[in-house]
Design an enzyme around this catalytic site. Structure first.
Site, PDB file in Angstrom:
ATOM      1  N   CYS A  15       1.884 -14.327 -61.685  1.00 42.48           N
ATOM      2  CA  CYS A  15       2.485 -15.194 -60.664  1.00 42.48           C
ATOM      3  C   CYS A  15       1.978 -14.869 -59.254  1.00 42.48           C
ATOM      4  CB  CYS A  15       4.007 -15.061 -60.694  1.00 42.48           C
ATOM      5  SG  CYS A  15       4.828 -16.048 -59.415  1.00 42.48           S
ATOM      6  N   GLU A  67      13.285 -16.736 -54.149  1.00 39.59           N
ATOM      7  CA  GLU A  67      12.332 -17.534 -53.367  1.00 39.59           C
ATOM      8  C   GLU A  67      11.423 -16.612 -52.544  1.00 39.59           C
ATOM      9  OE1 GLU A  67      11.378 -21.007 -53.213  1.00 39.59           O
ATOM     10  OE2 GLU A  67      12.325 -20.600 -55.143  1.00 39.59           O
ATOM     11  N   SER A  68      10.110 -16.713 -52.802  1.00 41.22           N
ATOM     12  CA  SER A  68       9.155 -15.763 -52.218  1.00 41.22           C
ATOM     13  C   SER A  68       9.116 -15.823 -50.692  1.00 41.22           C
ATOM     14  CB  SER A  68       7.754 -16.007 -52.788  1.00 41.22           C
ATOM     15  OG  SER A  68       7.264 -17.273 -52.407  1.00 41.22           O
TER      16      SER A  68
END
Length: 226
Positions: A15, A67-68
């Site tokens: 990812c 959430e990055s």
């Protein structure tokens, strides 16, 4: 001086959104642990802490952040020095181009996982146009996005450039970056914080991911390689 938090980053090996968090942690020299899961067979404990069912999730003393982009902002606020510009307008522009990178990563993902040539070509053209647009706003002097200093926005583009570089090396995919973006890419991929932001066998993991996705690009490369 703040009390150090116990940080655990929940990850999926391939990812890019997890990778940007790892790069920021590495750049700031923050201690953390990494837990890999299979998002297609996620454990119940992960489903309980990830409302969207996605990685990354950062556990801060057991409290989940998802959430990055939010994780990046938290890390930048809590652990100095800040990697954002001090000027509010410039900072907001950097945040906007971080969002743009997320869109480009989506296009790159659709391109390498496309099941047929038509879908591949559409995604490739869309990504190429996005890269050309990006090239118009990158500081001309470089080597980073906004000049000589690495900023938070750079940490999010490194995973994109790494995947483009791997696709070129492993399956012969050529995209036109131009001199400025190529310099930026080379500079980022040469950083130790970036090199160590993926698992050691990442090339094999990436290829296996393409195989599992029944990638047209991988199939074409294998069919044309002696």
């Amino acid at each position: 001086m703040h009390t150090p938090h116990k940080l655990e980053l929940v990850s999926f090996k391939v990812c890019p959104f997890v990778q940007r968090s790892v790069i920021a942690l590495n750049m700031k020299g923050i201690e953390y642990s990494l837990t890999h899961i299979n998002p297609h067979d996620a454990p119940d404990w992960f489903k309980a802490i990830s409302p969207l069912g996605k990685v990354p999730v950062l556990l801060v003393d057991g409290t989940p952040l998802f959430e990055s982009a939010v994780i990046l902002e938290y890390l930048d606020e809590v652990y100095p020095p800040s990697l954002h510009p001090a000027d509010p307008l410039e900072k907001a522009q950097h945040r906007a181009w971080i969002e743009f990178c997320s869109e480009l990563i989506g296009r790159q993902f659709r391109m390498v996982t496309a099941k047929d040539e038509t879908a591949f070509n559409e995604a490739r053209e869309s990504l190429q146009q996005g890269l050309q647009r990006l090239a118009t706003v990158v500081d001309a002097t470089g080597p980073f996005f906004s000049g000589s200093e690495l900023k938070l926005v750079d940490t999010v583009y490194a995973p994109l450039f790494m995947r483009l570089s791997l696709a070129r090396q492993l399956v012969g995919l050529e995209l036109e970056l131009g001199t400025r973006l190529q310099t930026w890419s080379d500079t980022l991929l040469d950083l130790e914080a970036v090199k160590t932001s993926v698992v050691e066998d990442f090339n094999a993991v990436f290829l296996n991911f393409l195989k599992m996705q029944e990638s047209w690009l991988l199939a074409r490369h294998q069919a044309t390689t002696p």
